[in-house]
Design a protein around this motif. Structure first.
Motif, PDB file in Angstrom:
ATOM      1  N   THR A   1       0.776  -1.217  -0.029  1.00  0.00           N
ATOM      2  CA  THR A   1       0.234  -0.085  -0.186  1.00  0.00           C
ATOM      3  C   THR A   1       0.601   1.453  -0.066  1.00  0.00           C
ATOM      4  O   THR A   1       0.493   2.207  -0.702  1.00  0.00           O
ATOM      5  CB  THR A   1      -0.913   0.077   1.440  1.00  0.00           C
ATOM      6  N   ARG A   2       1.802   1.083   0.604  1.00  0.00           N
ATOM      7  CA  ARG A   2       2.717   2.641   0.944  1.00  0.00           C
ATOM      8  C   ARG A   2       3.501   2.627  -0.314  1.00  0.00           C
ATOM      9  O   ARG A   2       3.774   3.911  -0.622  1.00  0.00           O
ATOM     10  CB  ARG A   2       3.644   2.260   2.233  1.00  0.00           C
TER      11      ARG A   2
ATOM     12  N   ARG B   1      -7.403   4.548   1.534  1.00  0.00           N
ATOM     13  CA  ARG B   1      -8.841   4.200   2.115  1.00  0.00           C
ATOM     14  C   ARG B   1      -8.848   2.817   2.512  1.00  0.00           C
ATOM     15  O   ARG B   1      -8.496   2.006   1.920  1.00  0.00           O
ATOM     16  CB  ARG B   1      -9.978   4.314   1.091  1.00  0.00           C
ATOM     17  N   LEU B   2      -9.091   2.735   3.668  1.00  0.00           N
ATOM     18  CA  LEU B   2      -9.019   1.461   4.448  1.00  0.00           C
ATOM     19  C   LEU B   2     -10.420   0.752   4.567  1.00  0.00           C
ATOM     20  O   LEU B   2     -11.374   1.413   5.318  1.00  0.00           O
ATOM     21  CB  LEU B   2      -8.162   1.543   5.712  1.00  0.00           C
TER      22      LEU B   2
ATOM     23  N   ARG C   1      -5.107  -3.915  10.160  1.00  0.00           N
ATOM     24  CA  ARG C   1      -5.830  -2.588   9.789  1.00  0.00           C
ATOM     25  C   ARG C   1      -5.478  -1.263  10.591  1.00  0.00           C
ATOM     26  O   ARG C   1      -5.036  -0.319  10.136  1.00  0.00           O
ATOM     27  CB  ARG C   1      -7.341  -2.682   9.689  1.00  0.00           C
ATOM     28  N   GLU C   2      -5.398  -1.450  11.848  1.00  0.00           N
ATOM     29  CA  GLU C   2      -4.979  -0.332  12.794  1.00  0.00           C
ATOM     30  C   GLU C   2      -3.559  -0.047  12.435  1.00  0.00           C
ATOM     31  O   GLU C   2      -3.076   0.950  12.490  1.00  0.00           O
ATOM     32  CB  GLU C   2      -5.014  -0.986  14.340  1.00  0.00           C
TER      33      GLU C   2
ATOM     34  N   ALA D   1      -3.729   1.732   9.064  1.00  0.00           N
ATOM     35  CA  ALA D   1      -4.242   3.320   8.970  1.00  0.00           C
ATOM     36  C   ALA D   1      -3.156   4.088   9.739  1.00  0.00           C
ATOM     37  O   ALA D   1      -3.082   5.335   9.303  1.00  0.00           O
ATOM     38  CB  ALA D   1      -5.693   3.029   9.935  1.00  0.00           C
ATOM     39  N   ARG D   2      -2.466   3.649  10.566  1.00  0.00           N
ATOM     40  CA  ARG D   2      -1.380   4.778  11.354  1.00  0.00           C
ATOM     41  C   ARG D   2      -0.382   5.070  10.523  1.00  0.00           C
ATOM     42  O   ARG D   2       0.056   6.285  10.310  1.00  0.00           O
ATOM     43  CB  ARG D   2      -0.902   3.907  12.615  1.00  0.00           C
ATOM     44  N   ASN D   3       0.021   4.024   9.439  1.00  0.00           N
ATOM     45  CA  ASN D   3       1.352   4.348   8.924  1.00  0.00           C
ATOM     46  C   ASN D   3       0.922   4.901   7.506  1.00  0.00           C
ATOM     47  O   ASN D   3       1.772   5.260   6.836  1.00  0.00           O
ATOM     48  CB  ASN D   3       2.017   2.849   8.727  1.00  0.00           C
ATOM     49  N   CYS D   4      -0.159   4.600   7.028  1.00  0.00           N
ATOM     50  CA  CYS D   4      -0.625   5.020   5.665  1.00  0.00           C
ATOM     51  C   CYS D   4      -1.789   5.792   5.429  1.00  0.00           C
ATOM     52  O   CYS D   4      -2.735   5.003   5.050  1.00  0.00           O
ATOM     53  CB  CYS D   4      -0.573   3.920   4.691  1.00  0.00           C
ATOM     54  N   PRO D   5      -2.096   6.724   6.225  1.00  0.00           N
ATOM     55  CA  PRO D   5      -3.340   7.368   5.952  1.00  0.00           C
ATOM     56  C   PRO D   5      -3.850   8.012   4.795  1.00  0.00           C
ATOM     57  O   PRO D   5      -4.889   8.117   4.636  1.00  0.00           O
ATOM     58  CB  PRO D   5      -3.310   8.727   6.914  1.00  0.00           C
ATOM     59  N   GLU D   6      -3.010   8.029   3.673  1.00  0.00           N
ATOM     60  CA  GLU D   6      -3.385   8.347   2.436  1.00  0.00           C
ATOM     61  C   GLU D   6      -4.594   7.467   1.778  1.00  0.00           C
ATOM     62  O   GLU D   6      -5.121   7.716   0.797  1.00  0.00           O
ATOM     63  CB  GLU D   6      -2.022   8.273   1.497  1.00  0.00           C
TER      64      GLU D   6
END
Length: 260
Positions: free
Chosen positions: A52-53, A83-84, A72-73, A76-81
């Motif tokens: 994803t990153r 959509r999860l 997922r947690e 979400a913390r490492n790749c907020p760009e």
């Protein structure tokens, strides 16, 4: 979810370690997998976001689908760009024809092909790209194979099962294309990444057979692997070595006229 898919959720137990030590995807693989003009891509079974990153730097809109809430947690913390979303290959909460490409990294073996392929076809637009990749330590290199055998033997010792430490099978069934997709095409490439002893120990500890052990057993194996690296490769502290990797990619196109 399949029985193997349920077992795949065990990776969430070591989400932080998985996130820290799992290798990224080589740029050449993504150059080959992503179609020209790709605007929306789905990273299916995204884990903690190693793929994803990379995708958020290449594609405007990235959707990461991952069933394990612990994974997922971290993602979400490492790749907020990105959509999860929760979901699996057999059920994605996405509209029909909403993606230009859908990629799966190191997770196809957890999926039910009979249910996954129609669902993937549903999410892809006509002419969209479906790609699968496997990114492993290159066991054709002698010192990597020796390290792998030693590590598996230690896991067997700690498991108490007393079975032979056989090499892991790389024979995973390729995605069946049927009438929904064009014939598969393949790319194989090798690459390497500089790693310290700590990073090798951490990476080895993300294998499925390592996760099956207790926390105490995993720690014992880690200590022995670190000792092996010192004794056999002279690797410790900040010293690095290039770890050979092998990447296999498969790509196919969603047939525009085939109904999932």
């Amino acid at each position: 979810m399949t029985e193997s898919g349920t077992r795949g959720l065990s990776f969430g137990e070591i989400a932080d370690r998985y996130d820290r030590f799992r290798p990224g995807v080589p740029a050449a693989a993504l150059d080959w997998l992503l179609p020209d003009g790709c605007e929306t891509v789905v990273d299916l079974a995204a884990g903690t976001g190693a793929l994803t990153r990379r995708l958020v730097d290449l594609v405007q809109y990235v959707v990461a689908v991952e069933p394990d809430p612990r994974m997922r947690e971290t993602l979400a913390r490492n790749c907020p760009e990105a959509r999860l979303l929760p979901g699996t290959a057999e059920r994605m909460f996405l509209p029909d024809g909403s993606a230009d490409a859908l990629l799966i990294s190191m997770a196809w073996h957890w999926m039910d092909p009979r249910r996954a392929m129609p669902e993937i076809a549903r999410v892809l637009r006509g002419g969209g790209t479906f790609g699968v990749l496997w990114n492993h330590r290159d066991l054709s290199v002698s010192w990597v194979a020796d390290l792998d055998r030693f590590t598996r033997a230690q896991r067997v010792r700690e498991s108490g099962r007393g079975v032979a430490a056989q090499a892991p099978s790389r024979d995973v069934m390729d995605p069946p294309t049927g009438s929904l997709f064009s014939p598969l095409v393949e790319l194989r490439l090798t690459w390497s990444m500089p790693v310290t002893a700590e990073e090798i120990v951490g990476l080895m500890g993300t294998d499925a057979s390592a996760i099956a052990l207790s926390t105490e057993a995993r720690h014992a194996v880690d200590e022995r692997v670190a000792g092996y690296l010192r004794a056999e490769l002279g690797l410790s502290g900040d010293r690095t070595i290039d770890l050979p990797m092998a990447c296999r990619c498969l790509r196919t196109t969603r047939n525009p006229d085939a109904a999932p």
